[in-house]
Design a protein around this motif. Structure first.
Motif, PDB file in Angstrom:
ATOM      1  N   ARG A 357       0.821  -1.210   0.000  1.00 15.81           N
ATOM      2  CA  ARG A 357       0.000   0.000   0.000  1.00 15.81           C
ATOM      3  C   ARG A 357       0.856   1.260   0.000  1.00 15.81           C
ATOM      4  NH1 ARG A 357      -5.265  -0.612   0.413  1.00 15.81           N
ATOM      5  NH2 ARG A 357      -6.062  -2.693   0.881  1.00 15.81           N
ATOM      6  N   GLU A 358       1.965   1.241   0.718  1.00 21.88           N
ATOM      7  CA  GLU A 358       2.860   2.403   0.704  1.00 21.88           C
ATOM      8  C   GLU A 358       3.474   2.594  -0.675  1.00 21.88           C
ATOM      9  OE1 GLU A 358       4.383   2.290   5.372  1.00 21.88           O
ATOM     10  OE2 GLU A 358       5.543   1.314   3.798  1.00 21.88           O
ATOM     11  N   LEU A 359       3.862   1.508  -1.294  1.00 21.20           N
ATOM     12  CA  LEU A 359       4.438   1.588  -2.634  1.00 21.20           C
ATOM     13  C   LEU A 359       3.396   2.070  -3.632  1.00 21.20           C
ATOM     14  CD1 LEU A 359       7.116   1.071  -4.054  1.00 21.20           C
ATOM     15  CD2 LEU A 359       6.440  -1.319  -4.347  1.00 21.20           C
ATOM     16  N   ALA A 360       2.178   1.575  -3.493  1.00 19.64           N
ATOM     17  CA  ALA A 360       1.098   1.996  -4.389  1.00 19.64           C
ATOM     18  C   ALA A 360       0.799   3.487  -4.225  1.00 19.64           C
ATOM     19  CB  ALA A 360      -0.155   1.173  -4.108  1.00 19.64           C
ATOM     20  N   LYS A 361       0.824   3.960  -2.992  1.00 13.25           N
ATOM     21  CA  LYS A 361       0.569   5.383  -2.750  1.00 13.25           C
ATOM     22  C   LYS A 361       1.651   6.244  -3.383  1.00 13.25           C
ATOM     23  CE  LYS A 361      -0.299   8.764   0.894  1.00 13.25           C
ATOM     24  NZ  LYS A 361      -0.425   8.998   2.374  1.00 13.25           N
ATOM     25  N   GLU A 362       2.900   5.814  -3.264  1.00 14.97           N
ATOM     26  CA  GLU A 362       4.010   6.563  -3.858  1.00 14.97           C
ATOM     27  C   GLU A 362       3.897   6.613  -5.380  1.00 14.97           C
ATOM     28  OE1 GLU A 362       8.785   5.838  -4.339  1.00 14.97           O
ATOM     29  OE2 GLU A 362       7.874   5.461  -2.383  1.00 14.97           O
ATOM     30  N   LEU A 363       3.470   5.507  -5.978  1.00 16.44           N
ATOM     31  CA  LEU A 363       3.343   5.439  -7.439  1.00 16.44           C
ATOM     32  C   LEU A 363       2.020   5.999  -7.936  1.00 16.44           C
ATOM     33  CD1 LEU A 363       4.732   1.808  -7.779  1.00 16.44           C
ATOM     34  CD2 LEU A 363       5.837   3.858  -8.700  1.00 16.44           C
ATOM     35  N   ALA A 364       1.062   6.210  -7.017  1.00 19.19           N
ATOM     36  CA  ALA A 364      -0.301   6.612  -7.368  1.00 19.19           C
ATOM     37  C   ALA A 364      -0.988   5.544  -8.216  1.00 19.19           C
ATOM     38  CB  ALA A 364      -0.326   7.972  -8.064  1.00 19.19           C
ATOM     39  N   TRP A 365      -0.749   4.290  -7.860  1.00 20.77           N
ATOM     40  CA  TRP A 365      -1.427   3.158  -8.491  1.00 20.77           C
ATOM     41  C   TRP A 365      -2.367   2.536  -7.474  1.00 20.77           C
ATOM     42  CZ3 TRP A 365       3.198  -0.204 -10.668  1.00 20.77           C
ATOM     43  CH2 TRP A 365       3.947   0.566 -11.583  1.00 20.77           C
ATOM     44  N   LYS A 366      -3.219   1.655  -7.965  1.00 20.52           N
ATOM     45  CA  LYS A 366      -3.975   0.813  -7.055  1.00 20.52           C
ATOM     46  C   LYS A 366      -3.045  -0.292  -6.544  1.00 20.52           C
ATOM     47  CE  LYS A 366      -8.625   1.493  -8.893  1.00 20.52           C
ATOM     48  NZ  LYS A 366      -9.830   0.846  -9.474  1.00 20.52           N
ATOM     49  N   PRO A 367      -3.215  -0.719  -5.295  1.00 23.32           N
ATOM     50  CA  PRO A 367      -2.350  -1.787  -4.772  1.00 23.32           C
ATOM     51  C   PRO A 367      -2.356  -3.043  -5.636  1.00 23.32           C
ATOM     52  CG  PRO A 367      -3.588  -0.775  -2.980  1.00 23.32           C
ATOM     53  CD  PRO A 367      -4.128  -0.190  -4.261  1.00 23.32           C
ATOM     54  N   GLU A 368      -3.512  -3.344  -6.234  1.00 24.75           N
ATOM     55  CA  GLU A 368      -3.599  -4.535  -7.070  1.00 24.75           C
ATOM     56  C   GLU A 368      -2.658  -4.454  -8.266  1.00 24.75           C
ATOM     57  OE1 GLU A 368      -7.177  -3.883  -4.682  1.00 24.75           O
ATOM     58  OE2 GLU A 368      -6.151  -2.641  -6.187  1.00 24.75           O
ATOM     59  N   ARG A 369      -2.453  -3.247  -8.780  1.00 30.42           N
ATOM     60  CA  ARG A 369      -1.562  -3.071  -9.924  1.00 30.42           C
ATOM     61  C   ARG A 369      -0.116  -3.347  -9.524  1.00 30.42           C
ATOM     62  NH1 ARG A 369      -1.171  -3.927 -15.122  1.00 30.42           N
ATOM     63  NH2 ARG A 369       0.075  -2.391 -16.254  1.00 30.42           N
ATOM     64  N   VAL A 370       0.275  -2.886  -8.352  1.00 28.57           N
ATOM     65  CA  VAL A 370       1.627  -3.150  -7.861  1.00 28.57           C
ATOM     66  C   VAL A 370       1.835  -4.654  -7.704  1.00 28.57           C
ATOM     67  CG1 VAL A 370       3.273  -2.773  -5.985  1.00 28.57           C
ATOM     68  CG2 VAL A 370       1.717  -0.935  -6.677  1.00 28.57           C
ATOM     69  N   GLN A 371       0.846  -5.330  -7.143  1.00 24.41           N
ATOM     70  CA  GLN A 371       0.944  -6.776  -6.956  1.00 24.41           C
ATOM     71  C   GLN A 371       1.053  -7.506  -8.284  1.00 24.41           C
ATOM     72  OE1 GLN A 371      -2.657  -7.070  -4.540  1.00 24.41           O
ATOM     73  NE2 GLN A 371      -1.430  -7.765  -2.810  1.00 24.41           N
ATOM     74  N   GLU A 372       0.294  -7.056  -9.274  1.00 25.09           N
ATOM     75  CA  GLU A 372       0.329  -7.696 -10.590  1.00 25.09           C
ATOM     76  C   GLU A 372       1.726  -7.648 -11.193  1.00 25.09           C
ATOM     77  OE1 GLU A 372      -2.481  -5.846 -13.111  1.00 25.09           O
ATOM     78  OE2 GLU A 372      -4.233  -6.794 -12.205  1.00 25.09           O
ATOM     79  N   ILE A 373       2.328  -6.460 -11.185  1.00 30.60           N
ATOM     80  CA  ILE A 373       3.631  -6.313 -11.838  1.00 30.60           C
ATOM     81  C   ILE A 373       4.736  -6.981 -11.019  1.00 30.60           C
ATOM     82  CG2 ILE A 373       5.360  -4.642 -12.627  1.00 30.60           C
ATOM     83  CD1 ILE A 373       3.146  -2.817 -13.494  1.00 30.60           C
ATOM     84  N   LEU A 374       4.624  -6.919  -9.700  1.00 31.22           N
ATOM     85  CA  LEU A 374       5.618  -7.586  -8.864  1.00 31.22           C
ATOM     86  C   LEU A 374       5.445  -9.103  -8.872  1.00 31.22           C
ATOM     87  CD1 LEU A 374       5.879  -5.450  -5.599  1.00 31.22           C
ATOM     88  CD2 LEU A 374       7.626  -5.730  -7.355  1.00 31.22           C
ATOM     89  N   GLY A 375       4.210  -9.551  -9.075  1.00 30.57           N
ATOM     90  CA  GLY A 375       3.940 -10.977  -8.984  1.00 30.57           C
ATOM     91  C   GLY A 375       3.863 -11.461  -7.562  1.00 30.57           C
ATOM     92  N   VAL A 376       3.393 -10.593  -6.657  1.00 29.72           N
ATOM     93  CA  VAL A 376       3.246 -10.973  -5.248  1.00 29.72           C
ATOM     94  C   VAL A 376       1.790 -10.844  -4.848  1.00 29.72           C
ATOM     95  CG1 VAL A 376       5.575 -10.210  -4.697  1.00 29.72           C
ATOM     96  CG2 VAL A 376       3.672  -8.640  -4.346  1.00 29.72           C
TER      97      VAL A 376
END
Length: 386
Positions: A357-376
């Motif tokens: 969630r912190e990473l998503a906030k920094e990128l201004a993405w949805k958390p699900e998008r961060v998870q998709e690209i990271l594969g976590v």
């Protein structure tokens, strides 16, 4: 806070008016491309004309504050996504190499380029916290190790030189994707098949601060095709300063890939003098290349005529789907799956307490998008009511 521009719950307290004040037109274009939408479709979603959406993207006008939440909803991003001030991975078609350029539409290429941009933005955010492997790619202008080192312009000689430079020896290249990441190349595999990019095998770019490669599974989830695509894109990165989109560059990248994965001097003693599919299947597993590519290699190296190779392809087609001749899913080969970004996140999570969630906030993405690209996946426990 003015009552006519309330904050949006759960979005960090930013108001549509604040987003309007710092609206960044390229972010709208990026979000639209990633959503696979036309200007007309976006316009219909928020109740304006396609021309108005075009003006928003060029910066000649801005969407009214009251339209921004609808715009974010239609495109599937937080409203903060449209804010200026964050690093943006911006590419054009001259800066990327597509294996299937002629059969790839402009919309598909645009989406792919913006996907690459997002992967780089994620890598950049992680690199602020974790030291990623140094870029060790001869000829890459941003390389941290011997950036002035150039390889020969001939594809086969370049493949031989890079194998020597990376100290890969004369035999099969084990764990190719892991090798790429070890030398500072960001590799990403989209999490699932995407209909809008179904004709894109792979693409790469050296137009960002890190060389980047995207390998898709949309056409075939087969580790041998996956490895050849990776070697092909590596050829583009070391041979071509810019993408011209012509067949000559594609042929050169293919020649590089064949020599990089199966060097002539190393593979020649093992290739059959008579077309033996069983022997080629064994070589396929040893060298990590397809039987089809080995048939082509036999013809290329003068061990088989065009007619003999053609008959071998026909015999091979009859065996498609049979044990030993069916596609091998990439997930069964850990060394061919990218892990650099995922491991970087895990290290930052362990040492610095970083969360999705912190990473998503920094990128201004949805958390699900961060998870998709990271594969976590979300690490929090799931409450189940029974």
């Amino acid at each position: 806070m003015r009552a006519d521009h309330p904050t949006i719950p759960g979005l960090g307290g930013v108001s549509p008016k604040a987003v309007w004040d710092a609206f960044h037109p390229p972010r709208l274009t990026q979000a639209r491309h990633l959503a696979g939408m036309t200007k007309k479709e976006v316009a219909q979603g928020i109740g304006v004309s396609p021309a108005a959406v075009g003006q928003y993207e060029t910066g000649s006008s801005k969407p009214r504050p009251d339209l921004i939440p609808s715009l974010a909803d239609v495109l599937g991003v937080p409203i903060e996504f449209f804010l200026a001030g964050r690093p943006i991975g911006k590419l054009d078609t001259s800066m990327a190499y597509f294996r299937s350029l002629r059969s790839t539409s402009g919309a598909q290429r645009s989406r792919a380029l913006d996907l690459a941009g997002q992967v780089w933005e994620l890598a950049f955010a992680l690199e602020r916290r974790v030291r990623l492997p140094l870029i060790d790619l001869p000829g890459f202008s941003g390389g941290e190790i011997h950036p002035g080192t150039d390889l020969p312009s001939d594809p086969k000689e370049a493949a031989q030189a890079l194998r020597a430079y990376w100290k890969l020896g004369r035999g099969p290249v084990k764990h190719l994707v892991r090798q790429l990441e070890t030398h500072g190349i960001v590799v990403s595999v989209p999490p699932q098949a995407d209909e809008s990019a179904a004709k894109i095998d792979a693409f790469s770019t050296s137009g960002l601060p890190r060389p980047l490669m995207v390998l898709t599974r949309n056409r075939a989830d087969d580790v041998y095709r996956h490895r050849f695509s990776a070697a092909h894109e590596l050829g583009h990165l070391v041979l071509h300063a810019a993408s011209t989109g012509d067949n000559q560059q594609e042929r050169e990248a293919d020649a590089f890939a064949a020599e990089f994965l199966t060097p002539r001097a190393s593979i020649l003693p093992f290739l059959p003098r008579r077309m033996d599919l069983a022997q080629l299947a064994d070589l396929s597993r040893t060298w990590g290349v397809s039987v089809k590519s080995l048939i082509y290699r036999c013809r290329e190296l003068g061990l088989a005529s065009d007619a003999t190779a053609s008959r071998a392809y026909q015999r091979l087609n009859a065996l498609t789907g049979q044990p030993g001749f069916s596609p091998e899913p990439v997930d069964g080969f850990p060394g061919e799956r990218p892990i650099m970004l995922q491991k970087a996140y895990e290290l930052a999570q362990q040492d610095q307490g970083l969360t999705i969630r912190e990473l998503a906030k920094e990128l201004a993405w949805k958390p699900e998008r961060v998870q998709e690209i990271l594969g976590v996946q979300e690490s929090r426990p799931i409450l189940r009511l029974v």
